[in-house]
Write a protein that holds these residues in place. Structure first.
Motif, PDB file in Angstrom:
ATOM      1  N   SER A  37      19.230  10.475  36.877  1.00  0.00           N
ATOM      2  CA  SER A  37      18.037  10.092  36.121  1.00  0.00           C
ATOM      3  C   SER A  37      18.272  10.410  34.652  1.00  0.00           C
ATOM      4  O   SER A  37      19.253  11.071  34.301  1.00  0.00           O
ATOM      5  CB  SER A  37      16.829  10.921  36.559  1.00  0.00           C
ATOM      6  OG  SER A  37      16.344  10.506  37.788  1.00  0.00           O
ATOM      7  N   ALA A  38      17.326  10.012  33.830  1.00  0.00           N
ATOM      8  CA  ALA A  38      17.334  10.439  32.435  1.00  0.00           C
ATOM      9  C   ALA A  38      16.996  11.927  32.371  1.00  0.00           C
ATOM     10  O   ALA A  38      16.357  12.462  33.278  1.00  0.00           O
ATOM     11  CB  ALA A  38      16.295   9.638  31.656  1.00  0.00           C
ATOM     12  N   THR A  43      12.467   9.611  29.343  1.00  0.00           N
ATOM     13  CA  THR A  43      11.887   8.276  29.532  1.00  0.00           C
ATOM     14  C   THR A  43      10.530   8.182  28.831  1.00  0.00           C
ATOM     15  O   THR A  43      10.236   7.201  28.155  1.00  0.00           O
ATOM     16  CB  THR A  43      11.760   7.957  31.030  1.00  0.00           C
ATOM     17  OG1 THR A  43      13.036   8.187  31.653  1.00  0.00           O
ATOM     18  CG2 THR A  43      11.355   6.511  31.256  1.00  0.00           C
ATOM     19  N   GLU A  70      19.090   6.921  31.118  1.00  0.00           N
ATOM     20  CA  GLU A  70      20.045   7.094  32.208  1.00  0.00           C
ATOM     21  C   GLU A  70      21.485   6.856  31.740  1.00  0.00           C
ATOM     22  O   GLU A  70      22.433   7.443  32.259  1.00  0.00           O
ATOM     23  CB  GLU A  70      19.692   6.144  33.363  1.00  0.00           C
ATOM     24  CG  GLU A  70      18.669   6.688  34.359  1.00  0.00           C
ATOM     25  CD  GLU A  70      17.245   6.753  33.822  1.00  0.00           C
ATOM     26  OE1 GLU A  70      16.975   6.200  32.736  1.00  0.00           O
ATOM     27  OE2 GLU A  70      16.382   7.368  34.492  1.00  0.00           O
ATOM     28  N   PHE A 132      17.752   3.924  38.009  1.00  0.00           N
ATOM     29  CA  PHE A 132      16.576   3.328  37.360  1.00  0.00           C
ATOM     30  C   PHE A 132      16.814   1.918  36.810  1.00  0.00           C
ATOM     31  O   PHE A 132      15.878   1.206  36.512  1.00  0.00           O
ATOM     32  CB  PHE A 132      16.123   4.282  36.242  1.00  0.00           C
ATOM     33  CG  PHE A 132      14.856   3.955  35.499  1.00  0.00           C
ATOM     34  CD1 PHE A 132      13.692   3.600  36.177  1.00  0.00           C
ATOM     35  CD2 PHE A 132      14.811   4.039  34.108  1.00  0.00           C
ATOM     36  CE1 PHE A 132      12.521   3.341  35.458  1.00  0.00           C
ATOM     37  CE2 PHE A 132      13.646   3.777  33.402  1.00  0.00           C
ATOM     38  CZ  PHE A 132      12.503   3.423  34.083  1.00  0.00           C
ATOM     39  N   ARG A 146       8.738   3.662  37.330  1.00  0.00           N
ATOM     40  CA  ARG A 146       8.865   5.105  37.146  1.00  0.00           C
ATOM     41  C   ARG A 146       9.306   5.757  38.457  1.00  0.00           C
ATOM     42  O   ARG A 146       8.828   5.403  39.532  1.00  0.00           O
ATOM     43  CB  ARG A 146       7.551   5.711  36.668  1.00  0.00           C
ATOM     44  CG  ARG A 146       7.052   5.178  35.322  1.00  0.00           C
ATOM     45  CD  ARG A 146       8.124   5.208  34.213  1.00  0.00           C
ATOM     46  NE  ARG A 146       8.690   6.506  33.963  1.00  0.00           N
ATOM     47  CZ  ARG A 146       8.202   7.374  33.088  1.00  0.00           C
ATOM     48  NH1 ARG A 146       7.137   7.074  32.369  1.00  0.00           N
ATOM     49  NH2 ARG A 146       8.801   8.531  32.903  1.00  0.00           N
ATOM     50  N   GLY A 147      10.218   6.687  38.329  1.00  0.00           N
ATOM     51  CA  GLY A 147      10.770   7.335  39.521  1.00  0.00           C
ATOM     52  C   GLY A 147      11.818   6.476  40.219  1.00  0.00           C
ATOM     53  O   GLY A 147      12.263   6.783  41.320  1.00  0.00           O
ATOM     54  N   GLY A 148      12.246   5.402  39.551  1.00  0.00           N
ATOM     55  CA  GLY A 148      13.104   4.405  40.204  1.00  0.00           C
ATOM     56  C   GLY A 148      14.519   4.849  40.514  1.00  0.00           C
ATOM     57  O   GLY A 148      15.221   4.174  41.267  1.00  0.00           O
ATOM     58  N   SER A 149      14.958   5.983  39.977  1.00  0.00           N
ATOM     59  CA  SER A 149      16.313   6.443  40.313  1.00  0.00           C
ATOM     60  C   SER A 149      16.445   6.791  41.789  1.00  0.00           C
ATOM     61  O   SER A 149      17.534   6.686  42.355  1.00  0.00           O
ATOM     62  CB  SER A 149      16.693   7.668  39.475  1.00  0.00           C
ATOM     63  OG  SER A 149      16.733   7.331  38.120  1.00  0.00           O
ATOM     64  N   ASP A 150      15.353   7.201  42.408  1.00  0.00           N
ATOM     65  CA  ASP A 150      15.381   7.434  43.860  1.00  0.00           C
ATOM     66  C   ASP A 150      15.792   6.149  44.566  1.00  0.00           C
ATOM     67  O   ASP A 150      16.602   6.157  45.494  1.00  0.00           O
ATOM     68  CB  ASP A 150      13.984   7.824  44.392  1.00  0.00           C
ATOM     69  CG  ASP A 150      13.499   9.147  43.834  1.00  0.00           C
ATOM     70  OD1 ASP A 150      14.346   9.965  43.426  1.00  0.00           O
ATOM     71  OD2 ASP A 150      12.271   9.354  43.814  1.00  0.00           O
TER      72      ASP A 150
END
Ligand code: ASP
Ligand code: MG
Length: 404
Positions: A37-38, A43, A70, A132, A146-150
């Protein structure tokens, strides 16, 4: 396959720790792919910068900006691994490539080409992938929400056929409820995809909803754990007999919705279709819907009152449409309420146990919590309650269903 969230890469020191973890996993005989993630807060900082320049920034340019957080972490992590004596290479979304649709700020992944990652692994390198972000068919940079790295992590794990996806975060797993709200909250050892999906959509913020959908679809076991310790976290897995035997697995709450009440809509067969069709056309997603016969009878025929909830952030935008469509349906007025919360109980065992909803209502009643709307699915019951009662309700439900 490991993913590190913002706080886990929040400083250079922490990035060094991530590098050490990755190298330890590699020394243990694994091919290591890491999604980052960042750095925490980054972000938000980037999005705020754009809003300083213009009130309503262009969506495409927003994603170009947001994705840089990121990009920085991916390269820093690769450098940190090299500094520790390892081999590493960073990859951005368009390099991998993570192909998405073109909806900026909430793009959905279509395909992932793992070839470059496999090449890097073959050369003994650790592949560091920026979370992300992706790229659409026009070559434009997109981000996954948002939270898209998961979601990046689980999707890459699925594409590479990884045995599991480890999500390193700042909490040591998924809890029976928010520990900040309820001191008795406990870490859950194992939870099914379906339960996690409900909890994530009902306000639990540990995992992005979409990541759980992808994990379920592809059967990727997800291990949510702390990057600051070595203790086992929570495994999100396929359901089994053990998991099914628990009636209520967790209590979630969400303060993000507002309630709309429209009085005296004409009770025609297509009234609801017209009302919610108009909102859907404007991309406003509603959640709970309750329709009742209007309290006040009318000379012009049967009337209905409609109550529904929508994200608070959409309310200002939705109001004019609601007034407009309400009028065309003969409504006598619309009321809005923002001081509400949704509390929910979730558990696979509800499928086979009766009286779960009744017990929830009893627990809330005993605390004098007034229920304003209810919705249920096979494995959850949600109630809209006054915002001020959220903490009391969550604690009472947590205790009442034996989660403490
Ligand atoms: N950096 C992005 C965000 O803050 C994505 C993520 O951290 O998962 O939403
Ligand atoms: Mg997150």
């Amino acid at each position: 396959m490991q993913k590190f969230g913002g706080t886990s890469v929040g400083t250079v020191e922490r990035i060094r720790n991530v590098a050490k973890r990755c190298l330890a996993a590699q020394r243990a005989g694994n091919d290591v792919v890491v999604i980052v993630s960042a750095m925490s807060g980054e972000t938000n900082r980037l999005l705020a910068l754009a809003h300083e320049v213009t009130k309503i920034p262009d969506a495409r340019e927003m994603d170009v900006i947001a994705s840089t957080g990121e990009q920085v972490t991916a390269a820093l992590t690769a450098l940190a691994i090299q500094e520790e004596g390892g081999k590493a290479r960073s990859f951005l979304g368009h390099q991998v490539k993570i192909l998405t649709d073109g909806s900026f700020a909430k793009a959905r992944i279509k395909t992932i080409d793992g070839a470059k990652i496999f090449d890097a692994l073959k050369q003994g390198k650790i592949a560091v992938v920026a979370g992300f972000q992706g790229v659409d068919e026009n070559g434009d940079i997109t981000t996954l929400g948002r939270g898209g790295s998961d979601t990046s992590a689980v999707a890459v794990a699925a594409a590479l056929g990884a045995g599991a996806c480890e999500i390193y975060t700042d909490v040591d797993g998924v809890y029976t409820t928010d520990p900040n709200m309820c001191k008795a909250a406990k870490k859950i050892d194992r939870i099914s995809y379906d339960e996690m999906l409900e909890l994530a959509s009902l306000g639990a913020k540990v995992l992005q909803l979409r990541s759980v959908e992808i994990a379920m679809k592809h059967g990727v076991p997800v291990h949510v754990r702390s990057s600051f310790s070595d203790v086992e976290g929570t495994w999100v897995v396929k359901e089994d007999k053990d998991l099914e035997s628990i009636v209520v697995r967790g209590v979630a709450y969400d303060k993000g919705d507002a309630r709309v009440h429209i009085d005296g809509v004409e009770d025609a067969p297509d009234s609801m279709a017209r009302l919610f069709g108009a909102l859907a056309e404007r991309n406003i997603s509603v959640d709970m819907i309750v329709q009742t016969a209007a309290a006040a009878a009318s000379s012009t025929g049967k009337r209905a009152d409609v109550t529904f909830t929508l994200p608070k952030t959409d309310l200002a935008r939705a109001k004019p449409f609601i007034e407009e469509i309400g009028k065309s349906l003969g409504a006598t007025g619309a009321r809005y309420k923002e001081d509400i919360a949704k509390v929910s109980i979730v558990g696979l065992g509800m499928r086979s146990h009766s009286g779960v909803a009744a017990k929830m209502f009893r627990i809330l009643a005993d605390k004098n919590v007034h229920i304003q709307a209810i919705s249920t699915s096979e494995i959850k019951v949600s109630c809209i309650i006054p915002l001020a009662d959220t903490e009391a309700a969550v604690n009472a439900l947590h205790e009442g269903f034996g989660l403490g």
